[in-house]
Design an enzyme around this catalytic site. Structure first.
Site, PDB file in Angstrom:
ATOM      1  N   GLU A 441      -0.671   1.630  -8.867  1.00 16.24           N
ATOM      2  CA  GLU A 441      -1.753   2.567  -9.262  1.00 16.24           C
ATOM      3  C   GLU A 441      -2.679   2.860  -8.090  1.00 16.24           C
ATOM      4  O   GLU A 441      -3.891   3.009  -8.269  1.00 16.24           O
ATOM      5  CB  GLU A 441      -2.575   1.949 -10.394  1.00 16.24           C
ATOM      6  CG  GLU A 441      -2.420   2.539 -11.775  1.00 16.24           C
ATOM      7  CD  GLU A 441      -1.723   3.865 -11.843  1.00 16.24           C
ATOM      8  OE1 GLU A 441      -0.602   3.846 -12.368  1.00 16.24           O
ATOM      9  OE2 GLU A 441      -2.265   4.888 -11.427  1.00 16.24           O
TER      10      GLU A 441
HETATM   11  C1  LIG Z   1       6.251  -3.456 -10.379  1.00 10.86           C
HETATM   12  C2  LIG Z   1       5.904  -2.071  -9.941  1.00 10.86           C
HETATM   13  C3  LIG Z   1       5.673  -1.087 -10.877  1.00 10.86           C
HETATM   14  C4  LIG Z   1       5.391   0.218 -10.475  1.00 10.86           C
HETATM   15  N1  LIG Z   1       5.261   1.207 -11.414  1.00 10.86           N
HETATM   16  C5  LIG Z   1       5.217   2.506 -11.005  1.00 10.86           C
HETATM   17  C6  LIG Z   1       5.301   3.571 -11.941  1.00 10.86           C
HETATM   18  O1  LIG Z   1       5.381   3.352 -13.156  1.00 10.86           O
HETATM   19  N2  LIG Z   1       5.306   4.841 -11.472  1.00 10.86           N
HETATM   20  C7  LIG Z   1       5.226   5.131 -10.145  1.00 10.86           C
HETATM   21  O2  LIG Z   1       5.250   6.298  -9.794  1.00 10.86           O
HETATM   22  N3  LIG Z   1       5.118   4.146  -9.231  1.00 10.86           N
HETATM   23  C8  LIG Z   1       5.119   2.845  -9.624  1.00 10.86           C
HETATM   24  N4  LIG Z   1       5.052   1.832  -8.710  1.00 10.86           N
HETATM   25  C9  LIG Z   1       4.891   2.172  -7.298  1.00 10.86           C
HETATM   26  C10 LIG Z   1       3.529   1.776  -6.757  1.00 10.86           C
HETATM   27  O3  LIG Z   1       2.537   2.614  -7.285  1.00 10.86           O
HETATM   28  C11 LIG Z   1       3.620   1.788  -5.245  1.00 10.86           C
HETATM   29  O4  LIG Z   1       4.375   0.659  -4.873  1.00 10.86           O
HETATM   30  C12 LIG Z   1       2.261   1.779  -4.572  1.00 10.86           C
HETATM   31  O5  LIG Z   1       1.605   3.002  -4.763  1.00 10.86           O
HETATM   32  C13 LIG Z   1       2.351   1.516  -3.067  1.00 10.86           C
HETATM   33  O6  LIG Z   1       3.293   2.334  -2.445  1.00 10.86           O
HETATM   34  P1  LIG Z   1       4.412   1.679  -1.494  1.00 10.86           P
HETATM   35  O7  LIG Z   1       5.038   0.577  -2.241  1.00 10.86           O
HETATM   36  O8  LIG Z   1       5.263   2.729  -0.956  1.00 10.86           O
HETATM   37  O9  LIG Z   1       3.575   0.998  -0.337  1.00 10.86           O
HETATM   38  P2  LIG Z   1       3.122   1.737   1.020  1.00 10.86           P
HETATM   39  O10 LIG Z   1       2.513   3.046   0.698  1.00 10.86           O
HETATM   40  O11 LIG Z   1       4.229   1.696   1.991  1.00 10.86           O
HETATM   41  O12 LIG Z   1       1.937   0.771   1.503  1.00 10.86           O
HETATM   42  C14 LIG Z   1       2.166  -0.416   2.296  1.00 10.86           C
HETATM   43  C15 LIG Z   1       0.805  -0.907   2.772  1.00 10.86           C
HETATM   44  O13 LIG Z   1       0.198   0.072   3.627  1.00 10.86           O
HETATM   45  C16 LIG Z   1      -1.082   0.455   3.142  1.00 10.86           C
HETATM   46  N5  LIG Z   1      -1.263   1.895   3.376  1.00 10.86           N
HETATM   47  C17 LIG Z   1      -0.419   2.887   3.069  1.00 10.86           C
HETATM   48  N6  LIG Z   1      -0.949   4.076   3.438  1.00 10.86           N
HETATM   49  C18 LIG Z   1      -2.155   3.812   3.977  1.00 10.86           C
HETATM   50  C19 LIG Z   1      -3.201   4.620   4.519  1.00 10.86           C
HETATM   51  N7  LIG Z   1      -3.118   5.957   4.585  1.00 10.86           N
HETATM   52  N8  LIG Z   1      -4.313   3.992   4.964  1.00 10.86           N
HETATM   53  C20 LIG Z   1      -4.427   2.652   4.874  1.00 10.86           C
HETATM   54  N9  LIG Z   1      -3.490   1.851   4.373  1.00 10.86           N
HETATM   55  C21 LIG Z   1      -2.379   2.421   3.924  1.00 10.86           C
HETATM   56  C22 LIG Z   1      -1.072   0.093   1.664  1.00 10.86           C
HETATM   57  O14 LIG Z   1      -2.386  -0.162   1.159  1.00 10.86           O
HETATM   58  C23 LIG Z   1      -0.200  -1.145   1.641  1.00 10.86           C
HETATM   59  O15 LIG Z   1      -0.960  -2.279   1.921  1.00 10.86           O
HETATM   60  C24 LIG Z   1       5.294   0.516  -9.090  1.00 10.86           C
HETATM   61  C25 LIG Z   1       5.488  -0.497  -8.149  1.00 10.86           C
HETATM   62  C26 LIG Z   1       5.818  -1.763  -8.548  1.00 10.86           C
HETATM   63  C27 LIG Z   1       6.088  -2.809  -7.499  1.00 10.86           C
END
Ligand SMILES: Cc1cc2nc3c(=O)[nH]c(=O)nc-3n(C[C@H](O)[C@H](O)[C@H](O)COP(=O)(O)OP(=O)(O)OC[C@H]3O[C@@H](n4cnc5c(N)ncnc54)[C@H](O)[C@@H]3O)c2cc1C
Length: 597
Positions: A441
């Site tokens: 989220e």
């Molecule tokens: C169990 C689970 C359930 C989920 N359910 C859903 C769902 O129902 N629907 C859905 O659409 N998604 C869902 N997600 C996805 C979830 O919302 C994402 O994993 C989350 O938004 C983070 O994206 P990412 O994993 O690609 O991490 P990344 O975006 O790769 O982030 C990695 C790290 O980098 C940091 N970061 C990234 N960009 C920036 C920036 N611009 N500035 C500073 N820091 C940054 C982040 O804070 C994090 O610490 C789910 C994920 C999990 C694990």
């Protein structure tokens, strides 16, 4: 493993005294809301959730879910049975529009129920939570025709909803998503693309699953300006409302995770064969606006996960601390060991959990009632004030509460000693389950950036300034009161002054990178101070109630808990301040290659 005891007295205390639930009945659309009916319903919900849903929590954790070769996903039978009862009893429909079969109660009541649902079984709670958030967006942005077909069953919970944003290359950066959509001659659309991590993306607990999918229409501009929102049903719906053919939507994998084992996290293929039949929600390229309605609601409810799991962990730790005997507490009888609850360090852990829980609950319910004001306030001014207050507090409620969720469930493990590390006690499950909440989220880092880059500057800083003034007024009231509340007022005044300084520094900063560098410590500082504010108010109210009604140990405990927070937790806010204002250079002082050494 201890039973769940819904914290009804504290929920009622906050609703009555901090949130002014009774005042909500003067809002248009809430005329039918009687405070006593709400409290009766909360008692009933608490009983139902503790008896029916809470026992499914360890079962869901140990059994998890399975995906069959045909793409179907099976969740434990006990959870399916509990879901049916949950829907039949009408708990899914608390906030839903009455025109579509909902009960039309304020969102803050649904939030209070959601806390108890999350504490009962977080993996289970995600299914109704995402459905409710989808309903929120759909009610506001869906066409009347679409609403006539889908809304009633989504509100009742007979059909569940998903929120499908994430793709392998589009996580925090939603604007990078590639799923595509195109219009057909009959007015419907087709969607094609793969989404990952879709919570409750596939299951058989509800009769149909309505996916809310973000995709790009032809010739959409790049980034978030080119994203549209589509409703994609698992089963198509016939004109008479019955279920028709299976849509081109398939679960092609499920994830194996640290926690929330009973919540299917799915890789979803939409339209791999010929395009999934889809319906546009809102305008083309305006999908992010719709999704934000959904995400604001969902973010607050994810904050609740930090709270709900902390409560469950606290209750379990408390029970264990009363039973487990080790060592001899000073002053206790010589010939027997003491229950560990008599040791000051264990008390510290339990008080830290209790005080933070009560602070979080007040913040979250106050944020929720601000959303109610934004939707139902009697005039434009009230609605705008509600919108702005909810906008300011939502990232704090999400990130502060979910960070605390991890910390407090970890303390719950610590209270158990070695047994906390052993799965059969169940203490570890709460900690494992809590770990996802700071990630999804919008990660907590993204929440902090939102707070610093967008929220504190709302209305040229007036929204945050008003909130700081309210906190100062509470500090002044505490300082002018008698009976030992004065020192709480002094702590709060000092903490608010520190928060004002960092807020002004961020607002005045000319280098946005400095703000980004200080965002996470600032959000922490804000959360800790807000907690002190709500507990300061709570102490004042408890003190007044005690004066009027004689002795009540629960109210005395409220004052003592608030005092503990003011003396032992609130001063931590000052520790965050230097990190807010140090600037970005320090973080990049070490060259990227040297970070490795
Ligand atoms: C169990 C689970 C359930 C989920 N359910 C859903 C769902 O129902 N629907 C859905 O659409 N998604 C869902 N997600 C996805 C979830 O919302 C994402 O994993 C989350 O938004 C983070 O994206 P990412 O994993 O690609 O991490 P990344 O975006 O790769 O982030 C990695 C790290 O980098 C940091 N970061 C990234 N960009 C920036 C920036 N611009 N500035 C500073 N820091 C940054 C982040 O804070 C994090 O610490 C789910 C994920 C999990 C694990």
């Amino acid at each position: 493993m201890s039973d769940y005891r819904p914290p009804l007295r504290d929920i009622r205390f906050v609703l009555e005294n901090i949130v002014d639930l009774e005042g909500l009945s003067s809002y248009p659309g809430f005329e039918h809301v009687e405070a006593e009916d709400v409290y009766d319903a909360l008692d009933e919900a608490g009983r139902f959730l503790a008896e029916v849903v809470a026992p499914t929590n360890p079962i869901g954790d140990s059994q998890g879910i399975t995906r069959n070769e045909d793409g179907s996903v099976i969740v434990p039978d006990e959870m399916v049975a509990a879901y049916k009862q949950f829907v039949e009893a009408g708990w899914a429909a608390i906030k839903g529009d009455m025109e579509y079969g909902g009960h039309g109660f304020p969102g803050v009541m649904a939030t209070a129920i959601q806390e108890m649902l999350t504490a009962s079984n977080m993996a289970f709670s995600l299914c109704p939570m995402l459905t409710t958030s989808a309903v929120e967006a759909f009610q506001n942005h869906g066409s009347e025709e679409l609403k006539a077909t889908y809304l009633e069953k989504l509100i009742s919970g007979e059909w569940s909803g998903t929120m499908a944003l994430t793709e392998p290359e589009a996580g925090s950066d939603v604007g990078a998503l590639r799923a595509k959509a195109w219009p057909e001659d009959d007015g419907t659309w087709r969607v094609q693309g793969t989404k990952i991590f879709i919570t409750w993306g596939e299951h058989e607990m509800a009769d149909n699953i309505i996916h809310f999918v973000l995709a790009r229409a032809p010739e959409a501009p790049p980034g978030i300006k080119g994203i549209s929102l589509f409703l994609v049903p698992k089963y198509l719906v016939n004109a008479d409302g019955s279920l028709g053919d299976r849509n081109d939507v398939e679960c092609i994998g499920v994830e194996h995770k640290l926690g929330i084992h009973a919540s299917p996290t799915c890789v979803m293929a939409y339209g791999e064969q010929h395009g999934a039949v889809a319906y546009l929600v809102g305008e083309v390229n305006a999908g992010m606006r719709c999704m934000f309605t959904m995400m604001n609601d969902a973010r607050l409810h994810v904050g609740l996960e930090g709270l709900g799991l902390s409560v469950r962990a606290y209750q379990q730790a408390l029970d264990y601390a009363k039973e487990r005997r080790q060592g001899r507490a000073i002053g206790s009888p010589k010939d027997q060991s003491s229950p560990i609850i008599d040791h000051p360090d264990v008390r510290r852990m339990l008080m830290t959990m209790k005080a933070n829980i009560e602070a979080m609950r007040a913040l979250i319910l106050d944020t929720s009632v601000a959303s109610d004001r934004s939707e139902r306030g009697a005039d434009d001014e009230t609605r705008l004030a509600g919108t702005n207050r909810a906008a300011l507090l939502t990232p704090i409620a999400k990130a502060w509460a979910t960070d605390l969720g991890v910390e407090l469930t970890s303390l719950g493990v610590q209270v158990h000693g070695g047994m906390g590390f052993i799965e059969e006690t169940g203490a570890a499950q709460h900690w494992r389950d809590a770990r996802i909440a700071p990630i999804y989220e919008g990660t907590n880092g993204i929440q902090a950036m939102d707070l610093v880059m967008r929220k504190i500057s709302l209305a040229n800083g007036k929204v945050v300034a008003d909130y700081l003034d309210e906190m100062d007024a509470t500090a002044a009231e505490l300082m002018s009161s008698e009976n030992g509340l004065r020192s709480m007022g002094e702590s709060l005044r000092e903490a608010v002054s520190g928060l004002r300084e960092t807020t002004n520094w961020l607002l005045d900063s000319s280098n946005p990178n400095d703000g980004l560098a200080g965002a996470t410590p600032y959000l922490r500082q804000f959360g800790v101070v807000a907690g002190g504010y709500y507990l300061g108010r709570s102490a004042l109210i408890a003190h007044n109630l005690l004066e009027g009604n004689g002795d009540d140990p629960w109210l005395r405990a409220k004052i003592d808990t608030s005092r503990f927070y003011a003396d032992q937790i609130l001063p931590q806010a000052a520790g965050s301040a230097p990190a807010v204002m140090v600037g970005v250079d320090q973080l990049f002082a070490i060259d990227g290659d040297l970070l490795a050494q």
